[in-house]
Structures are given as C-alpha cells and as structure tokens.
Motif scaffolding. Structure first.
Motif, PDB file in Angstrom:
ATOM      1  N   CYS A 129     -16.785 -13.094   9.603  1.00 25.23           N
ATOM      2  CA  CYS A 129     -15.557 -13.779  10.034  1.00 25.23           C
ATOM      3  C   CYS A 129     -15.697 -15.292   9.900  1.00 25.23           C
ATOM      4  O   CYS A 129     -14.771 -15.984   9.448  1.00 25.23           O
ATOM      5  CB  CYS A 129     -15.222 -13.404  11.468  1.00 25.23           C
ATOM      6  N   MET A 130     -16.845 -15.814  10.285  1.00 22.35           N
ATOM      7  CA  MET A 130     -17.109 -17.245  10.146  1.00 22.35           C
ATOM      8  C   MET A 130     -17.085 -17.666   8.683  1.00 22.35           C
ATOM      9  O   MET A 130     -16.507 -18.701   8.320  1.00 22.35           O
ATOM     10  CB  MET A 130     -18.473 -17.584  10.758  1.00 22.35           C
ATOM     11  N   LEU A 131     -17.685 -16.852   7.830  1.00 20.83           N
ATOM     12  CA  LEU A 131     -17.751 -17.158   6.405  1.00 20.83           C
ATOM     13  C   LEU A 131     -16.356 -17.125   5.778  1.00 20.83           C
ATOM     14  O   LEU A 131     -15.984 -18.020   5.008  1.00 20.83           O
ATOM     15  CB  LEU A 131     -18.668 -16.145   5.721  1.00 20.83           C
ATOM     16  N   SER A 132     -15.573 -16.110   6.136  1.00 16.87           N
ATOM     17  CA  SER A 132     -14.214 -16.005   5.628  1.00 16.87           C
ATOM     18  C   SER A 132     -13.365 -17.189   6.081  1.00 16.87           C
ATOM     19  O   SER A 132     -12.584 -17.744   5.302  1.00 16.87           O
ATOM     20  CB  SER A 132     -13.586 -14.696   6.094  1.00 16.87           C
ATOM     21  N   GLY A 133     -13.525 -17.594   7.338  1.00 15.14           N
ATOM     22  CA  GLY A 133     -12.788 -18.741   7.846  1.00 15.14           C
ATOM     23  C   GLY A 133     -13.132 -20.023   7.113  1.00 15.14           C
ATOM     24  O   GLY A 133     -12.255 -20.860   6.846  1.00 15.14           O
ATOM     25  N   LEU A 134     -14.410 -20.178   6.756  1.00 20.03           N
ATOM     26  CA  LEU A 134     -14.831 -21.367   6.019  1.00 20.03           C
ATOM     27  C   LEU A 134     -14.178 -21.399   4.639  1.00 20.03           C
ATOM     28  O   LEU A 134     -13.685 -22.443   4.195  1.00 20.03           O
ATOM     29  CB  LEU A 134     -16.357 -21.367   5.888  1.00 20.03           C
ATOM     30  N   VAL A 135     -14.160 -20.254   3.969  1.00 14.26           N
ATOM     31  CA  VAL A 135     -13.535 -20.171   2.643  1.00 14.26           C
ATOM     32  C   VAL A 135     -12.040 -20.457   2.742  1.00 14.26           C
ATOM     33  O   VAL A 135     -11.477 -21.201   1.932  1.00 14.26           O
ATOM     34  CB  VAL A 135     -13.790 -18.789   2.014  1.00 14.26           C
ATOM     35  N   ARG A 136     -11.381 -19.864   3.748  1.00 13.23           N
ATOM     36  CA  ARG A 136      -9.936 -20.050   3.897  1.00 13.23           C
ATOM     37  C   ARG A 136      -9.571 -21.488   4.243  1.00 13.23           C
ATOM     38  O   ARG A 136      -8.433 -21.925   4.039  1.00 13.23           O
ATOM     39  CB  ARG A 136      -9.382 -19.085   4.950  1.00 13.23           C
ATOM     40  N   SER A 137     -10.531 -22.245   4.759  1.00 10.13           N
ATOM     41  CA  SER A 137     -10.277 -23.655   5.059  1.00 10.13           C
ATOM     42  C   SER A 137     -10.372 -24.528   3.803  1.00 10.13           C
ATOM     43  O   SER A 137     -10.131 -25.735   3.862  1.00 10.13           O
ATOM     44  CB  SER A 137     -11.270 -24.163   6.111  1.00 10.13           C
ATOM     45  N   GLY A 138     -10.751 -23.916   2.671  1.00 10.91           N
ATOM     46  CA  GLY A 138     -10.802 -24.648   1.411  1.00 10.91           C
ATOM     47  C   GLY A 138     -12.194 -24.990   0.918  1.00 10.91           C
ATOM     48  O   GLY A 138     -12.339 -25.656  -0.109  1.00 10.91           O
ATOM     49  N   VAL A 139     -13.226 -24.517   1.625  1.00 11.70           N
ATOM     50  CA  VAL A 139     -14.611 -24.788   1.221  1.00 11.70           C
ATOM     51  C   VAL A 139     -15.054 -23.740   0.206  1.00 11.70           C
ATOM     52  O   VAL A 139     -14.916 -22.544   0.446  1.00 11.70           O
ATOM     53  CB  VAL A 139     -15.560 -24.786   2.433  1.00 11.70           C
ATOM     54  N   GLU A 140     -15.580 -24.179  -0.913  1.00 10.41           N
ATOM     55  CA  GLU A 140     -16.104 -23.267  -1.917  1.00 10.41           C
ATOM     56  C   GLU A 140     -17.508 -22.812  -1.512  1.00 10.41           C
ATOM     57  O   GLU A 140     -18.389 -23.649  -1.273  1.00 10.41           O
ATOM     58  CB  GLU A 140     -16.157 -23.949  -3.285  1.00 10.41           C
ATOM     59  N   VAL A 141     -17.713 -21.499  -1.439  1.00 10.03           N
ATOM     60  CA  VAL A 141     -19.001 -20.947  -1.012  1.00 10.03           C
ATOM     61  C   VAL A 141     -19.586 -20.097  -2.136  1.00 10.03           C
ATOM     62  O   VAL A 141     -18.903 -19.218  -2.677  1.00 10.03           O
ATOM     63  CB  VAL A 141     -18.859 -20.094   0.264  1.00 10.03           C
ATOM     64  N   THR A 142     -20.836 -20.353  -2.472  1.00  9.68           N
ATOM     65  CA  THR A 142     -21.558 -19.591  -3.492  1.00  9.68           C
ATOM     66  C   THR A 142     -22.820 -19.012  -2.861  1.00  9.68           C
ATOM     67  O   THR A 142     -23.559 -19.729  -2.181  1.00  9.68           O
ATOM     68  CB  THR A 142     -21.947 -20.476  -4.689  1.00  9.68           C
ATOM     69  N   TRP A 143     -23.062 -17.730  -3.099  1.00  8.79           N
ATOM     70  CA  TRP A 143     -24.195 -17.026  -2.494  1.00  8.79           C
ATOM     71  C   TRP A 143     -25.092 -16.487  -3.597  1.00  8.79           C
ATOM     72  O   TRP A 143     -24.687 -15.654  -4.396  1.00  8.79           O
ATOM     73  CB  TRP A 143     -23.662 -15.880  -1.630  1.00  8.79           C
ATOM     74  N   LEU A 144     -26.337 -16.982  -3.644  1.00  2.28           N
ATOM     75  CA  LEU A 144     -27.340 -16.471  -4.563  1.00  2.28           C
ATOM     76  C   LEU A 144     -28.179 -15.428  -3.829  1.00  2.28           C
ATOM     77  O   LEU A 144     -28.738 -15.718  -2.773  1.00  2.28           O
ATOM     78  CB  LEU A 144     -28.252 -17.591  -5.075  1.00  2.28           C
ATOM     79  N   ALA A 145     -28.264 -14.238  -4.382  1.00  5.12           N
ATOM     80  CA  ALA A 145     -28.981 -13.156  -3.712  1.00  5.12           C
ATOM     81  C   ALA A 145     -30.471 -13.462  -3.631  1.00  5.12           C
ATOM     82  O   ALA A 145     -31.075 -13.963  -4.579  1.00  5.12           O
ATOM     83  CB  ALA A 145     -28.762 -11.838  -4.456  1.00  5.12           C
ATOM     84  N   GLY A 146     -31.060 -13.150  -2.475  1.00  6.72           N
ATOM     85  CA  GLY A 146     -32.503 -13.264  -2.295  1.00  6.72           C
ATOM     86  C   GLY A 146     -33.159 -11.900  -2.306  1.00  6.72           C
ATOM     87  O   GLY A 146     -32.517 -10.877  -2.576  1.00  6.72           O
ATOM     88  N   ASN A 147     -34.431 -11.860  -1.973  1.00  7.19           N
ATOM     89  CA  ASN A 147     -35.160 -10.594  -2.004  1.00  7.19           C
ATOM     90  C   ASN A 147     -34.902  -9.725  -0.782  1.00  7.19           C
ATOM     91  O   ASN A 147     -35.364  -8.578  -0.739  1.00  7.19           O
ATOM     92  CB  ASN A 147     -36.669 -10.837  -2.159  1.00  7.19           C
TER      93      ASN A 147
END
Length: 243
Positions: free
Chosen positions: A67-85
């Motif tokens: 929910c926090m992550l979705s809210g950040l994106v909806r506020s206009g922040v571009e989020v990129t996630w690189l998968a780890g191990n």
C-alpha cells in the motif's frame, strides 16, 4: 533538480514483529520525504526476504508495504525494483497492480549528466558458481510454472526455505565486506566510464573512490541490524543517509 533515492536489503518479513514494524515506520518516513522532494526511487534487491507470485493469489505478510509503495507511485514518483537473491522472481503483480517497473541484473541509469550502474550485486564478479546456477534454476520459466502449480501455502513455504538456504550460504559475519563487488566495480571502471556503481547484497555500507578513474563504488548496507541507510544523489553529490 529532484533527487535519486536508493534502497536495498530491507529483508521485510525476516525479523520479529517489533523490528518489522520499525522498518515500516522508517520506510514511511523516507517515502514521505521522497514525495515532498520529488525524484525517483530505485529498490536494489532483497527488499522482501522471500517472494512467490501466483496468477490469482497475492501472499499475505506485505500488505502495508505494498500500500505504501502504491501510494508513492500514485503520487508521481517513479519506482524501479531490481530483483535480488531473496526476492527471487518479480512478476506482473508489481508492474501491473502497483505501477513499479521490475528488472534483473546490472542496469544503466543516466541522470543529471551522470551514469549510474545499479544492481543488487548477486552473481556479479568471479566465483559463487553455486548461487549463479541456483538463480538460473529458480528463475527458469518451467520451474516457476511448477512452483506456482503447487498450493500457494506449499510454494510460499518453499520460497522461505530457499531464502534460508541463501542466508546460510553467506558468511556468518554478515557485515564483513566481501571484496567481490568492490573488485568487480574496480575492474569495470578500468574498462568503461561511469560515475557511480551502486549495489547492496553485502550488507555493509561503503562509499569508495575507484582508483583515479573518477568512478565511485557505493554499497547501501542492510536494514536488518537497525542501521536504516539509504542512498541519495542530489545537487551533484551522492551520499549515504540514515533515517
């Protein structure tokens, strides 16, 4: 100019409830700062301690974070996630439902006239053949299909077990800095021009110039020991901050 923010190795879901609550509260503080300042966020792997994605089921345990992550994106922040191990495979849930761009391996980011090479760090450099073979196995589409064909409780339990195996594969002293990623970045700096090599994985925060090349190695550290570091590039400077 808005900044670039970098996070890695939160390992959400690993620790006791009080420690997990503290991590989420610190994360809320950081997300609020990013919304106010503007910019982009790069999650450089092992954000979750384990993850198994299904076609019609979303495993419980990370709802507040999502929910926090979705809210950040909806506020206009571009989020990129690189998968780890530990977040072995990031499927369409993150891209389609949360608006988070997912990718694997070493990525290039150009910003403010600078070139950032960003990665979690697993599988880079010499050695660690066992892990490299394991990563190919676990991310193989056929094997992923088999895992998601199991009951979700069983598949999630398997992911937790694989996460434990990955942790046992590391040295006992989690904060001892392995030179593998530093050596990899240094060798890369002799072959090509870049400004920053930013990674996690080793659980040991570090900022170090690479020879006289003008390049800088940055390791973001880990949140599992109560050291809530993040990286930020703004106004021409890269620095590690602590929440």
């Amino acid at each position: 100019m808005p900044g670039l923010y970098f996070l890695s190795d939160l390992h959400l879901g690993l620790q006791e409830p009080q420690a997990e609550q503290e991590k989420l509260e610190r994360l809320e503080k950081l997300f609020s700062l990013i919304r106010e300042q503007g910019g982009a966020l790069y999650l450089l792997g092992d954000i979750l301690d384990y993850w198994m994605e299904f076609r019609h089921v979303v495993p419980k345990g990370f709802t507040r974070f999502f929910c926090m992550l979705s809210g950040l994106v909806r506020s206009g922040v571009e989020v990129t996630w690189l998968a780890g191990n530990h977040d072995f495979y990031l499927g369409s849930f993150f891209d389609d439902e949360l608006g988070v761009k997912t990718c694997y391996g070493l990525q290039e980011v150009r910003y403010d006239g600078k070139l950032f090479l960003v990665a979690h760090g697993d599988g880079l450099g010499e050695g660690d053949l066992g892990y490299k073979l394991f990563a190919r196995f676990i991310r193989n589409r056929f094997n992923l299909g088999l895992l998601t064909a199991f009951h979700s409780d069983l598949s999630t339990a398997l992911m937790k077990h694989f996460s434990l195996l990955s942790r046992k594969h590391k040295k006992v002293d989690m904060r001892a800095e392995s030179t593998r990623l530093l050596d990899f970045a240094a060798a890369l700096a002799r072959e090509r021009d870049f400004d920053y090599f930013v990674c996690g994985h080793n659980h040991s925060e570090r900022v170090q110039a690479l020879h006289d090349s003008g390049s800088t190695y940055v390791n973001l550290g880990s949140w599992i020991e109560g050291r809530y570091h993040y990286g930020v590039y703004e106004q021409g400077q890269f620095r590690l901050e602590k929440l």
